[in-house]
Design an enzyme around this catalytic site. Structure first.
Site, short mmCIF file in Angstrom:
data_model
loop_
_atom_site.label_atom_id
_atom_site.label_comp_id
_atom_site.label_asym_id
_atom_site.label_seq_id
_atom_site.Cartn_x
_atom_site.Cartn_y
_atom_site.Cartn_z
N GLU A 55 0.84 -1.20 0.00
CA GLU A 55 0.00 0.00 0.00
C GLU A 55 0.88 1.25 0.00
O GLU A 55 1.94 1.27 0.65
CB GLU A 55 -0.86 -0.02 1.26
N LYS A 155 -10.21 0.69 -0.90
CA LYS A 155 -10.09 0.47 0.54
C LYS A 155 -11.29 1.02 1.28
O LYS A 155 -11.70 2.16 1.06
CB LYS A 155 -8.80 1.13 1.05
N CYS A 188 -4.56 -3.26 4.30
CA CYS A 188 -4.12 -2.74 5.60
C CYS A 188 -5.17 -2.84 6.71
O CYS A 188 -5.52 -3.92 7.15
CB CYS A 188 -3.62 -1.31 5.42
#
Length: 459
Positions: A55, A155, A188
């Protein structure tokens, strides 16, 4: 199949808040993409069929909403668009980064997963449309070995990322490979939440996950490799996790994980990136954890001196602890509805303090989520107040059985040893409404053995 992940020390903008033109933004990103290109070649030479990059690896971080704009590519999010950016660069404007990634996949004949910033214009009739008339997403893209864009994921659980928008609905994104079937992806902070990570795995019965991350380690319970391993174990899946490498920011920790074995990299000392290539099995069946080992409830000897309860902050939460004294013993400690139990035996007594802690409540720092945790941790010193501190070295070899009456089925078993290395439990699973983890003896000094439960409904 052979997988590769690259922990990348990204070249960062010296002043991410400054407004630059598209050309300058492309020049910075191009320097990171040059490194990606070398790594894709190196991975392909070692037989890799898929490579995952971290990321924020291409553009960096700490942007404002307007300063990141020149760094954003346009990507069609609709699954109906068949597009190969390397072969058809002219289809859309502002796709230079996608074109390079697509060509890397094509040239090296491998599947490639990367993370970049993307933009999408929106109409003011759209109730979610930001006032500047565009969406900005933190996006993962996956290309097949022919360079075709096969999946995009935006995300969902942003971690103080003011430059980006949360998509209106969670993306459940899956792509198919000839060598290992379906892969899912998320990014993440997503790994700590039900949506979309857990739901994606359950709905599609996934066994392979690609996971770009920019994770700041937090011991004792949320070191990158520790939690990535626990997630692979808990869901019985393979995870290809690529992290950023910036030790000064506490960022390192990547790996290729199976439920029973891991190939990891965690390095806070040196600089530069690291390519991990490993051959791992395609998971088709569920590993059965052995649930027969009974967490024994030893009869408490009469009038035994109970060790003192104390409180200390760990992971910004107020844990209730009992000290782990002597070469062997049985302990219990409770908070709210959660009781944690420990049987332990130390091979050799060392001059280290360990403690058994419990927390059952809403975690509210750096994100809000409900945690039920039972944790055996090495303390920072010999005072009770040091329990919960970040510790990286330990020498005590401990055999233990740890169990708790968890109220959630989502338990992540953590087992971290000296030097931020991983160990594997001998047995774990449910028995009599308690979840347990046991280990005959750790292979090196024990830092953390914990059951990290996530009670998603109470977030």
């Amino acid at each position: 199949y052979v997988a590769a992940v690259y922990e990348h020390e990204s070249i960062l903008s010296p002043n991410p808040a400054a407004l630059v033109d598209r050309q300058s933004a492309l020049e910075l990103m191009s320097r990171n993409l040059d490194i990606y290109e070398q790594q894709a070649v190196a991975a392909a030479r070692q037989g890799a069929q898929i490579i995952v990059f971290p990321e924020d690896g291409i553009h960096g971080f700490n942007f404002t909403r307007s300063s990141i704009y020149p760094y954003l590519d346009f990507v069609p999010h609709s699954q109906s668009v068949e597009w190969n950016p390397c072969r058809e660069p002219y289809l859309f404007n502002d796709t230079e980064v996608l074109q390079r990634l697509s060509c890397m996949a094509l040239k090296n004949k491998l599947f490639l997963v990367a993370n970049l910033g993307t933009k999408q214009a929106c109409e003011h009739t759209d109730p979610h449309c930001p006032s500047d008339g565009r969406y900005q997403f933190n996006t993962n893209v996956a290309f097949n070995d022919d360079g075709r864009l096969v999946a995009t994921y935006r995300k969902h659980n942003l971690y103080f990322e003011y430059a980006f928008d949360t998509p209106p609905e969670p993306d459940y994104k899956v792509f198919d490979t000839p060598f290992a079937g379906k892969f899912g992806m998320f990014t993440c902070f997503d790994i700590l939440f039900f949506e979309p990570a857990v739901n994606l795995i359950r709905q599609y019965n996934l066994k392979q996950i690609v996971y770009p991350t920019a994770w700041m380690n937090q011991l004792p319970l949320l070191s990158a490799v520790e939690f990535q391993q626990a997630f692979a174990t808990a869901f019985n899946i393979n995870i290809l996790a690529a992290n950023i490498h910036h030790p000064t920011l506490g960022m390192t920790g990547s790996g290729i994980y199976t439920p029973v074995k891991s190939f990891i990299y965690h390095n806070m000392e040196s600089y530069g990136g690291k390519l991990i290539v490993a051959e791992i099995p395609v998971i088709t069946t569920d590993y059965k954890t052995n649930l027969e080992k009974n967490p024994g409830r030893g009869s408490e000897e009469e009038n035994e001196q109970l060790p003192p309860l104390f409180y200390a902050e760990m992971m910004y939460d107020n844990f209730t602890f009992v000290p782990v004294w002597g070469e062997k013993g049985e302990l219990q400690v409770c908070a709210n509805t959660l009781c944690c139990y420990l049987n332990y035996r130390q091979a050799v007594l060392t001059d280290e303090l360990y403690a058994l802690g419990v927390f059952d409540g809403l975690h509210t720092v750096h994100g809000t989520y409900y945690v039920q945790a039972c944790a055996l941790v090495k303390c920072g010193g010999l005072n009770f107040s040091t329990c919960g501190q970040e510790v990286t070295e330990a020498s005590a070899l401990i055999g233990f059985q740890l169990w708790g009456n968890m109220s959630t089925p989502y338990i992540f078993p953590l087992l971290l040893t000296s030097g931020i290395t991983l160990d594997y439990a001998d047995h774990m699973g449910w028995k009599n409404n308690h979840y347990f983890i046991s280990k005959n003896r750790t292979s090196s000094g024990l830092l953390t053995a914990a059951l990290y439960g996530r009670w998603y409904e109470k977030d």
